[in-house]
Motif scaffolding. Structure first.
Motif: not given
Length: 510
Positions: A324-325, A378-381, A383-388, A434-441
């Motif tokens: 869920r976004e 919601n933005r952070l979670i 984004g984390r799902y999308a990167n996973i 630098f390919d990744f944003l820490l708080d979204l990974e």
């Protein structure tokens, strides 16, 4: 003085009890925490794995590591070994495997060893993980990542755990009780909404109406609050991650002193993969597969073939890969399966629980609107799902297997655009921080390196060879890593020996 705020966690299991215990520990009595658990909903205890972040979480909760290992039937996990993912076993029996260890590649102040490994001859260089970390050889030799007495949650090598999910929930429940969490048993019979669409109360068969400032939905795939009551849409990623079912079981070892791996074994098959997790007294084994590429009967045959007999009971676990976004809606936030689930690979289920509850604790306001952090959460979670999704897809799309499932995974149309763009760049340079944003990974750039180069992805640095002049110094470092690997393999105890020592009474505390 305003009344003390209250949080109700709906659902038990790993998600519910970890959430309740974490929030109770974080708020230290400033917010009343209640957990409502249905006595009719069980937990599948076939064996589960975590990522190294679990050590910080357990330490924050104040759970003694030795106690945790004994009580949760836990063992050490130093990574994941992937068997047959690059190609199917050949007619001559040739098989491919690689390790994704938890230890980061060795780095120096002068830079990374990765380019120097890439510039070595492909036919003669050692596997990537073996070349850049000592953990590869230690794990392959079935050694533990630490010795007894080296301190709780500390050791020379990075590690996580395998554990029995049911027993972990019991450990977390006991700690939550010590931290003041109120435990109610009863069935959720309804959810009443206020005029603004928020939750006014939850109704139960045993306790009537229960009210709180914030409701945490840990009701699993049922998503009683976030899904059924509040209607937060579910975003399927089945067009990118194809597996949607698992057959799970637990089998005993054939003898008490059977070797105990210190990594998860993930073995590819025609339409997915099997997990093999070594607990203290049994192995948790599961067959993960795509129902569009394999029937339940065919999956059962794969599981039987892997185990070697049919003296076990397996449970089918269907799931829809997605999330869920909007996982925080009004005064309700989802944690665990109610918010989303992608698939069992890389233990992302527990990682996402840890990430969500840590954000709730940090962002939840002590006064004012309960949904004030919702948009940021919601933005952070999401984004984390999308990167996973990108990271998990990476495991599949590089395969050279020829079965339809694997060919479909290699189809560029099934690869997320962000991952396609990175793969195009990584053909000319290795993954960078630098390919990744820490708080979204949830995974670092070197986790991508282990998968990429374990799967024999080619990064061409030949035209820039002159940019890496320190070949002799790099060779000395590679030699030192080999020597340290050999020494660590001699010095560290066997994995089963250490687990047996811990369960017999030895302590990991310093």
């Amino acid at each position: 003085m305003p009344d003390k705020r209250g949080i109700i966690v709906v659902g038990g299991g790993t998600a519910g009890w970890l959430t309740a215990a974490y929030l109770a520990r974080f708020f230290e009595g400033r917010i009343a925490i209640t957990l409502l658990e249905s006595p009719e909903i069980g937990i599948i205890g076939v064996g589960e794995g975590a990522f190294p972040t679990i050590r910080s979480t357990l330490q924050f909760l104040g759970i003694d590591e030795t106690h945790f290992i004994r009580a949760a039937s836990a063992t050490f996990k130093q990574g994941i070994r992937f068997d047959d993912w690059l190609h199917a076993p050949g007619p001559d029996g040739a098989r491919h495997h690689y390790l994704h260890p938890f230890e980061a590649p060795f780095y120096t102040e002068g830079g990374s060893l990765v380019p120097y490994w890439l510039l070595q001859g492909e036919a003669t260089r050692p596997p990537f993980a073996e070349a850049v970390t000592i953990q590869n050889r230690v794990a392959e030799a079935r050694r533990a990542p630490k010795k007894a007495g080296e301190g709780d949650y500390a050791g020379p090598l990075n590690y996580a755990y395998h554990f029995d999910a049911r027993r972990l929930a019991e450990v977390l429940e006991a700690r939550a009780a010590e931290l003041g969490v109120r435990h109610l048993r009863g069935l959720l019979t309804g959810v009443e909404l206020a005029e603004d669409g928020s939750i006014a109360c939850v109704r139960t068969d045993a306790h009537g109406a229960l009210e709180a400032d914030l409701y945490v939905d840990c009701s699993g795939f049922r998503a009683e609050l976030i899904g059924k009551a509040l209607g937060s849409p579910f975003k399927s990623v089945k067009h990118q991650l194809f597996t949607d079912r698992a057959l799970a079981c637990k089998i005993p070892y054939d003898r008490p002193d059977a070797p105990l791996e210190s990594f998860t074994v993930a073995t590819a098959h025609a339409a997915g993969w099997t997990w093999d997790i070594g607990l203290e007294g049994a192995r948790g084994i599961g067959c993960v597969y795509s129902s569009a590429h394999m029937s339940d009967e065919e999956a059962a045959e794969v599981l039987r073939g892997y185990i070697g007999h049919d003296d076990y009971k397996a449970r089918i676990i269907p799931f829809e890969p997605g999330y869920r976004e909007a996982q925080w809606v009004k005064n309700c936030v989802a944690v665990g399966l109610s918010g989303g689930f992608l698939e069992p690979l890389e233990s992302t289920g527990v990682v996402l629980i840890e990430a969500a509850v840590a954000m709730i604790a940090e962002l939840y306001p002590h006064n004012g609107p309960a949904d004030a952090p919702a948009a940021r959460f919601n933005r952070l979670i999401a984004g984390r799902y999308a990167n996973i999704v990108n990271f998990l897809k990476l495991h599949y799309c590089l395969s050279r297997r020829q079965e339809p499932f694997w060919r479909d995974n290699a189809d560029p149309a099934s690869i997320p655009e962000a991952l396609r763009e990175l793969l195009d760049q990584w053909r000319w340079r290795p993954p960078s921080r630098f390919d990744f944003l820490l708080d979204l990974e949830s995974f670092a750039f070197f986790n991508y390196q282990y998968v990429l180069y374990g799967m024999e992805f080619r990064t061409d640095l030949a035209s820039g060879r002159g940019d890496f002049p320190n070949v002799a110094a790099a060779e000395k470092l590679f030699a030192r890593i080999r020597a340290f690997s050999e020494q660590a393999t001699k010095d560290l105890p066997g994995h089963r020996a250490l687990i047996r020592e811990i369960n017999a009474g030895a302590s990991l505390g310093a």
